[in-house]
Write an enzyme that holds these catalytic residues in place. Structure first.
Site, PDB file in Angstrom:
ATOM      1  N   ASN A 153      31.991  18.074  24.996  1.00 59.06           N
ATOM      2  CA  ASN A 153      32.098  17.838  23.698  1.00 59.06           C
ATOM      3  C   ASN A 153      31.333  18.721  22.756  1.00 59.06           C
ATOM      4  OD1 ASN A 153      29.718  16.693  24.952  1.00 59.06           O
ATOM      5  ND2 ASN A 153      29.746  15.083  23.395  1.00 59.06           N
ATOM      6  N   GLU A 252      21.806  12.582  30.707  1.00 60.44           N
ATOM      7  CA  GLU A 252      22.019  11.972  29.311  1.00 60.44           C
ATOM      8  C   GLU A 252      23.561  11.742  29.456  1.00 60.44           C
ATOM      9  OE1 GLU A 252      21.039  15.066  26.866  1.00 60.44           O
ATOM     10  OE2 GLU A 252      19.140  14.701  26.705  1.00 60.44           O
ATOM     11  N   CYS A 286      28.522  11.483  22.192  1.00 58.44           N
ATOM     12  CA  CYS A 286      27.861  10.359  23.012  1.00 58.44           C
ATOM     13  C   CYS A 286      27.286   9.369  22.030  1.00 58.44           C
ATOM     14  CB  CYS A 286      26.973  10.923  23.917  1.00 58.44           C
ATOM     15  SG  CYS A 286      25.638  12.063  23.165  1.00 58.44           S
ATOM     16  N   GLU A 466      15.149  13.730  26.904  1.00 52.85           N
ATOM     17  CA  GLU A 466      14.609  15.357  26.501  1.00 52.85           C
ATOM     18  C   GLU A 466      14.667  15.564  25.074  1.00 52.85           C
ATOM     19  OE1 GLU A 466      17.335  18.146  28.801  1.00 52.85           O
ATOM     20  OE2 GLU A 466      17.490  16.811  30.362  1.00 52.85           O
TER      21      GLU A 466
HETATM   22  P1  NAD Z   1      31.722  14.473  32.934  1.00 53.14           P
HETATM   23  O1  NAD Z   1      30.889  13.589  33.465  1.00 53.14           O
HETATM   24  O2  NAD Z   1      33.034  14.252  33.452  1.00 53.14           O
HETATM   25  O3  NAD Z   1      31.077  16.144  33.319  1.00 53.14           O
HETATM   26  C1  NAD Z   1      30.052  16.602  32.893  1.00 53.14           C
HETATM   27  C2  NAD Z   1      29.711  17.617  33.831  1.00 53.14           C
HETATM   28  O4  NAD Z   1      29.537  17.162  35.185  1.00 53.14           O
HETATM   29  C3  NAD Z   1      31.001  18.731  33.927  1.00 53.14           C
HETATM   30  O5  NAD Z   1      30.456  19.905  34.177  1.00 53.14           O
HETATM   31  C4  NAD Z   1      31.475  18.124  35.347  1.00 53.14           C
HETATM   32  O6  NAD Z   1      32.376  19.172  35.816  1.00 53.14           O
HETATM   33  C5  NAD Z   1      30.450  17.930  36.166  1.00 53.14           C
HETATM   34  N1  NAD Z   1      30.653  16.832  37.298  1.00 53.14           N
HETATM   35  C6  NAD Z   1      31.568  15.743  37.015  1.00 53.14           C
HETATM   36  N2  NAD Z   1      31.677  15.058  38.061  1.00 53.14           N
HETATM   37  C7  NAD Z   1      30.677  15.664  38.956  1.00 53.14           C
HETATM   38  C8  NAD Z   1      30.143  15.372  40.342  1.00 53.14           C
HETATM   39  N3  NAD Z   1      30.737  14.365  40.852  1.00 53.14           N
HETATM   40  N4  NAD Z   1      29.296  16.274  40.954  1.00 53.14           N
HETATM   41  C9  NAD Z   1      28.689  17.192  39.954  1.00 53.14           C
HETATM   42  N5  NAD Z   1      29.359  17.576  38.949  1.00 53.14           N
HETATM   43  C10 NAD Z   1      30.213  16.704  38.209  1.00 53.14           C
HETATM   44  O7  NAD Z   1      31.553  14.582  31.348  1.00 53.14           O
HETATM   45  P2  NAD Z   1      32.530  15.009  30.342  1.00 53.14           P
HETATM   46  O8  NAD Z   1      33.927  14.275  30.395  1.00 53.14           O
HETATM   47  O9  NAD Z   1      32.421  16.423  30.326  1.00 53.14           O
HETATM   48  O10 NAD Z   1      31.741  14.725  28.889  1.00 53.14           O
HETATM   49  C11 NAD Z   1      31.886  13.324  28.369  1.00 53.14           C
HETATM   50  C12 NAD Z   1      31.076  12.414  28.806  1.00 53.14           C
HETATM   51  O11 NAD Z   1      29.777  12.797  28.353  1.00 53.14           O
HETATM   52  C13 NAD Z   1      30.940  10.956  27.544  1.00 53.14           C
HETATM   53  O12 NAD Z   1      30.645  10.016  28.818  1.00 53.14           O
HETATM   54  C14 NAD Z   1      29.662  11.193  27.209  1.00 53.14           C
HETATM   55  O13 NAD Z   1      29.381  10.014  26.481  1.00 53.14           O
HETATM   56  C15 NAD Z   1      28.842  11.962  27.985  1.00 53.14           C
HETATM   57  N6  NAD Z   1      27.880  12.541  26.886  1.00 53.14           N
HETATM   58  C16 NAD Z   1      26.654  12.228  26.936  1.00 53.14           C
HETATM   59  C17 NAD Z   1      25.661  12.881  26.065  1.00 53.14           C
HETATM   60  C18 NAD Z   1      24.148  12.284  25.916  1.00 53.14           C
HETATM   61  O14 NAD Z   1      23.456  13.028  25.430  1.00 53.14           O
HETATM   62  N7  NAD Z   1      23.780  10.972  26.319  1.00 53.14           N
HETATM   63  C19 NAD Z   1      26.093  14.025  25.213  1.00 53.14           C
HETATM   64  C20 NAD Z   1      27.414  14.376  25.294  1.00 53.14           C
HETATM   65  C21 NAD Z   1      28.384  13.888  26.048  1.00 53.14           C
END
Ligand code: NAD
Length: 485
Positions: A153, A252, A286, A466
């Site tokens: 995002n 996060e 997020c 963080e």
């Molecule tokens: P995602 O969890 O699908 O992916 C995040 C990263 O993790 C990617 O690089 C992905 O390839 C990797 N990943 C996914 N499954 C994995 C696994 N089983 N093992 C290892 N790596 C894995 O998240 P997204 O769809 O890219 O992002 C959106 C999500 O992120 C939303 O839920 C949003 O709320 C959250 N987000 C949180 C924050 C925060 O600071 N709290 C900030 C931005 C986004």
């Protein structure tokens, strides 16, 4: 057709397969991305380990701070290239990427250069059981090889949020950017080389999560710590992988953030802030708001005004300066968001604005992942639409009658990332902010960030904080050195 390669130990390389990358605004494929397999992940981790044994492992905090500044300068010099890449990967309005994504990424490197320069070692004397004879120095040492898993995002912003403090503390990183946004992490490798960061300190492996590069990286036995920004269920999967080596984690994760609008608020400010918190980045933030609670005396007026604002948001080409909202990140994510739109209709929600796919997109954007900005009322608090993170440009609005009631409803969630509250009553602002279960509470504003403050969530929204010294604490180990005098 572009080819986007892994960046391992200072050199680009292919992988075990290729996957397609599409522009979410047009739906057109523009690149093939090299997917890292076990051998590539192994080499990236080995290169990171080797860099720690070399000059990087002996670098001083001052040298690393200088390098972070050189990295920030390097991104600044190639600003246009980073901007084009981020816009192409995400489809977000160029105006937003140029004002938020790229400048804040640069700021991350500058901020952590300053933070590490100011960080001092603790010194204790005279505290031995016999009251004399030794001093203690508490050193802050790197953890080692850090796996950085980043989401799509805010790709460069959230990657640099982790890479900058990790390098400031002297670690080496292996980054796995989201499969949806491979470009800026790759470009950053070139900036690192030009800045003089030793080979192996920053590597990039591309691929998916489960069963691909993400999982391979998390399970690698020579990774010392894992930092993830992503979905809550990804946090669960990564935690299982981290448990095998009892590795440190910082997560996060997702949110279902409430906004509480009291009748005594500055109406226009609350409206403007709520519009931003619901629709900025197409709701893919997020800390964005997906639940709005409005005190009954102003409920009808607020619903009407928010509905009007949603309907007037201009969707369009990222390059059009009038565009206020871009597409979702992918067709897959659009299917997920549209399933919630359908669910809301099926549960009898009143659709105040949007609710589907925009009908009037220009031909060149017709295949993009567009959805309408959407507002509902009339759902119950147990609806999945009100309880689950949708991560789209939408919210549900409900009325409330008193403070205790709205606090209980706001806190009735498995998440705890952020909350916003709008009131001109100072005592209420303090009272309510203290009682909201969230890592971040904004009062009469939304989205304000000071990079020195702790950022993170409670419950399923994450583990740890963080930001500023909190990042330095995660990305380092403390070592007590006792010297007999
Ligand atoms: P995602 O969890 O699908 O992916 C995040 C990263 O993790 C990617 O690089 C992905 O390839 C990797 N990943 C996914 N499954 C994995 C696994 N089983 N093992 C290892 N790596 C894995 O998240 P997204 O769809 O890219 O992002 C959106 C999500 O992120 C939303 O839920 C949003 O709320 C959250 N987000 C949180 C924050 C925060 O600071 N709290 C900030 C931005 C986004």
């Amino acid at each position: 057709m572009k080819q986007i390669l892994n960046q391992i130990g200072g050199a680009p390389c292919a992988g075990i397969a290729w996957f397609d990358k599409r522009n979410p605004a047009t739906g057109r494929m523009f690149a093939r991305v090299a997917e890292a397999g076990p051998a590539e992940v192994d080499r990236a981790v080995a290169a990171a380990r080797a860099s720690l044994a070399g000059s990087w492992g002996r670098s001083s905090t001052g040298e690393r701070a200088d390098l972070l500044i050189a990295i920030a300068d390097g991104i600044e010099r190639r600003f246009a290239e980073f901007l084009d890449a981020e816009v192409e990967d995400t489809g977000k309005p160029r105006s937003q990427a140029s004002q938020v994504d790229i400048p804040r990424s640069i700021a991350n490197f500058r901020n952590f250069a300053e933070a590490i320069r100011q960080h001092s070692t603790e010194y204790f004397e005279g505290g031995t059981p016999d009251g004399r004879g030794a001093i203690h120095l508490t050193q802050r040492r790197p953890i080692g090889v850090v796996a950085v898993l980043a989401p799509w995002n805010l790709p460069l912003l959230l990657l640099s949020w982790k890479v900058a403090p990790a390098l400031a503390c002297g670690n080496a990183v292996v980054c796995k950017p989201s499969e949806e946004t491979p470009q800026t992490a790759t470009l950053l490798a070139g900036v690192m080389r030009d800045a003089g960061v030793p080979d192996g300190v920053y590597s990039v492996v591309h691929g998916y999560g489960a069963g691909s590069a993400g999982e391979l990286l998390c399970r690698h036995p020579d990774v010392d710590a894992i930092t993830l920004t992503g979905e809550s269920r990804t946090g669960t999967a990564v935690m299982k992988a981290a448990a095998e080596g009892t590795r440190a984690v910082s997560f996060e994760l997702g949110g279902k953030n409430p906004s509480l609008v009291f009748a005594d608020c500055d109406f226009d400010a609350a409206l403007e802030g709520t519009v931003r918190s619901v629709f900025q980045n197409s709701g893919q933030i997020c800390v964005g708001t997906e639940r709005v609670y409005v005190e009954r005396p102003i409920y009808a007026r607020f619903v009407a005004a928010l509905g009007k604002a949603a309907q007037s948001l201009k969707l369009g080409s990222p390059d059009d300066p009038r565009t206020a909202m871009g597409p979702l990140i992918s067709e897959k994510h659009r299917r997920k968001v549209l399933a919630y739109y359908a669910r809301a209709r099926a549960e009898g929600a009143t659709v105040i604005a949007g609710g589907g796919i925009p009908a009037d997109m220009p031909t060149d954007l017709a295949e993009g992942a567009w959805v309408q900005p959407t507002i509902w009322t009339g759902l119950t608090e147990d609806s999945p639409v009100v309880r689950e993170e949708i991560f789209g440009p939408c919210c549900h609005i409900a009325p409330f009658d008193n403070e205790d009631e709205v606090i209980a409803r706001a806190n009735d969630t498995e998440f705890g990332l952020a909350a916003a509250l709008w009131t001109t009553n100072l005592s209420r602002a303090h009272r309510v902010a203290t009682r909201l279960d969230a890592g971040i509470v904004w009062v009469n504003t939304w989205g304000h960030r000071d990079l020195r403050t702790p950022f993170g969530g409670t419950r399923r929204s994450g583990i740890g904080r963080e930001g500023g010294r909190h990042s330095l604490e995660f990305y380092s180990e403390l070592k007590d050195v006792c010297i007999k005098l």
